[in-house]
Design an enzyme around this catalytic site. Sequence first.
Site, PDB file in Angstrom:
ATOM      1  N   GLY A 498       0.831  -1.210   0.168  1.00  0.00           N
ATOM      2  CA  GLY A 498      -0.083   0.085  -0.257  1.00  0.00           C
ATOM      3  C   GLY A 498       0.813   1.199  -0.134  1.00  0.00           C
ATOM      4  O   GLY A 498       2.081   1.076  -0.223  1.00  0.00           O
ATOM      5  N   SER A 499       0.271   2.405   0.387  1.00  0.00           N
ATOM      6  CA  SER A 499       0.800   3.676   0.372  1.00  0.00           C
ATOM      7  C   SER A 499       2.070   3.667   1.251  1.00  0.00           C
ATOM      8  O   SER A 499       3.088   4.595   1.134  1.00  0.00           O
ATOM      9  CB  SER A 499      -0.139   4.940   0.446  1.00  0.00           C
ATOM     10  OG  SER A 499      -0.808   4.586   1.711  1.00  0.00           O
ATOM     11  N   VAL A 503       0.963  -5.250   2.570  1.00  0.00           N
ATOM     12  CA  VAL A 503      -0.322  -5.945   3.012  1.00  0.00           C
ATOM     13  C   VAL A 503      -0.223  -7.455   3.245  1.00  0.00           C
ATOM     14  O   VAL A 503       0.303  -8.242   2.491  1.00  0.00           O
ATOM     15  CB  VAL A 503      -1.352  -5.400   2.178  1.00  0.00           C
ATOM     16  CG1 VAL A 503      -2.786  -5.901   2.704  1.00  0.00           C
ATOM     17  CG2 VAL A 503      -1.316  -3.831   2.134  1.00  0.00           C
ATOM     18  N   ASP A 624      -4.777   8.926  -5.345  1.00  0.00           N
ATOM     19  CA  ASP A 624      -4.229   7.763  -6.001  1.00  0.00           C
ATOM     20  C   ASP A 624      -5.036   6.751  -6.434  1.00  0.00           C
ATOM     21  O   ASP A 624      -4.865   5.472  -6.152  1.00  0.00           O
ATOM     22  CB  ASP A 624      -3.303   7.134  -4.800  1.00  0.00           C
ATOM     23  CG  ASP A 624      -2.073   6.308  -5.312  1.00  0.00           C
ATOM     24  OD1 ASP A 624      -1.810   6.269  -6.556  1.00  0.00           O
ATOM     25  OD2 ASP A 624      -1.525   5.498  -4.809  1.00  0.00           O
TER      26      ASP A 624
END
Length: 798
Positions: A498-499, A503, A624
């Site tokens: 993820g950002s 995960v 995003d």
Amino acid sequence: MTKVNHAVVVVVVIFTLAAVLSPPISVHGLGGSATTVAVTYGGASNATVCVIVAEQQTRRIQCWRNFQVIDVEPNISFESIAGGRDFFCGLRSGGFSLLCWNSTFGAKRIYFNTSILLQDLTIGDGQICALRNGTRNVICWRGDTSAAQLPNMTYRFRSISSGLGFSCGVLNDTSRVTCWGSNQIASTIEDQFSNVSMLNIAVGGNHACGLNSTGFIVCKGLNSSGQLDVPSSNSPYEYSGLALGANHSCAIRRSNHSVVCWGGELGLGFWSNVSNRVSFESIVAGLDFTCGVTTSNLSIICWGQGWDVVELSSLAKVLPGPCVDESTCHCGIYPLSQTLCSNSGTTICSPCDLSIPMPPTSPPPPPIPSPSPSSSPSSPSRGLRKGLLAFAIVGSIGAVSGICTIIYCLWTGVCCGHKKIHNSVQPTITGNNSNGGQTSNNSPPSRSATIRRQSSRAMRRQRSGTSSKHADRAEEFTFSDLVAATDNFSLENKIGAGSFGVVYKGKLIDGREVAIKRGETSPKMKKFQEKESAFDSELVFLSRLHHKHLVRLVGYCEERDERLLVYEYMKNGALYNHLHDKNNVEKSSSLLNSWKMRIKISLDAARGIEYLHNYAVPPIIHRDIKSSNILLDANWTARVSDFGLSLMGPESDRDYRPMKAAGTVGYIDPEYYGLNVLTAKSDVYGLGVVLLELLTGKRAIFKTGDNGGAPVSVVDYAVPTIMIGEWVKILDPRVGPPELNEAEAVELVAYTAAHCVNLEGRDRPTMADIVANLERALSLCDGSHGSISSGPISNISE
């Protein structure tokens, strides 16, 4: 207490004025601002009168010429029509397509754009003009449309109308008249109106008339036949509609809906045999005659030179106004609307009493109650008495409401910013929101919208701190709980990134399957600060956002340097993997290999983003949007994820926000990247790229052997082909050619995607527009065409 009394007096005065000054002001010039009736120019012997038919599922066009009736495009629904010299045009329901027919009823499509919709169509001699829905900028075709003859493209118009070789409009901001076109009378009329504040405008042959800000009819231009000689009985708001021919002018009396006309070669007496005994809903003028829709039976009566008085009884019953979504009606509903619109889910709006756009921060005046749909139109005198009674009742209610609001406002201190506002998010809106939950941009904002904007500012201040980031609904986990859930973050459980971290799939002690995002551990302070910022951002936003198309946050963990977020588990992973992962590319049996499923996924994602933009308080810009951030749950419902880069957005597209660009290559808005200016339209661009991925099966940036293996943007690859109408050539071959009922749906998605990735944000649609288009596309896949119809339209060339 004196201040409160003064405020109350001001409110009462405002509401009283709003109730008293109440003119319906439909205006129809020569050929006319588009209504449901259109006439072509010429005398009675060669004129064509066209109408939109009422009480039928398809709101088709029917025309009368020389006592013959012609059905035009019987399978297509139209919203409004207007006539010019030897031709007329129709705006399709929804405003996305404009068709025109010549004297032999040969058809040509002159406009098609599913993102930038049209309204307020008007036709003069040979010039066709309309306003863009939302911006209300003018766009013109045919006639003299050189740059020197068109108004400034930034002008926003309240109303427009066209005459012989020129058009005029009333500017929204200044109430001034501006005119353009090849007829030199245009500049003369503009100069004559230069010191007059106008509500609207109607244009004739070489003159123009309209209601000024005090409700009087004012006419300017040439007066060769008395067309400027307004009757001496002209009193404030006495007239509700205007129709101007070459040398005459007509208006509808507000009191009893009869018509009064002046000018013309035969003088005022020419019209007396009609004006005193017939009630009209609307009127429209040709060169030397006028036609109107009667109140009694919604038939057409025409009168003028060569006509005497002719009832066109062979025409079907006429719609008294366009059938539109009920949410756009701010001043009540026309009686029997459901029957007239054939129970299509649309309705006819009653005309508003005052068309002056309200300031953005002011609530609109109280709406005028409409008659019961089951009632029949009453007699003019009885209708007037009911109207006055309604004004009195609504004015009283408005005054009381205003008093209560101000007293509460001053008592609690909310108006002055002294009282905190609960920083919760608006509840999820379910159901079909074709307007995306917001009123059209040309209509006054609702009270709730005004309150939401005011509350948004207070929330923006309150949320600037960090003390409110841990919401009650987010569970707090220990680090050891999450270590156990992921088998010590084993590689076997890694499912993505993820950002701000990796995960993992996990299983909590109570059996719940979850996705756990763990922030990257790094000794570098900069990395730690970025991780902290992204963690805080996601926690603040997701703990307050609850929508079926957003990934739900389950909880968080914050221990020492560890920052973890726990989400509900999305069984079917990311959209990106289904489109581009090598393990899935060759799978012809994938559920995503159907156009209906791909359109449904795009609609799901769009609804999630629309919620962020229009319903979250304050609004949120994701920053995003990409296919790897659109996840699919066990039921293949798409949900937007990863809010690590999200920011509280500006309150409107005008409220630009300087911000260093962030996002993903291939999806990032070029305007945002180049100018560091962030708006909600940056998310629209990202979604447009995702739509192109779904259509083509290509990555946002991909390599092709056609040009030596150089990287190519899916935008550069697909959009030029779409815009020349050859969108079929870029479709993903894994899905196969769309079936008959899918072809128009896929075309609609393709054109929507192309407009989403326009270089300038102002040229992109809003999320509400996108959702409406995708809803329409999905209904087409189900065989429910709604207002879009295939058939003859597909054979009309650009």
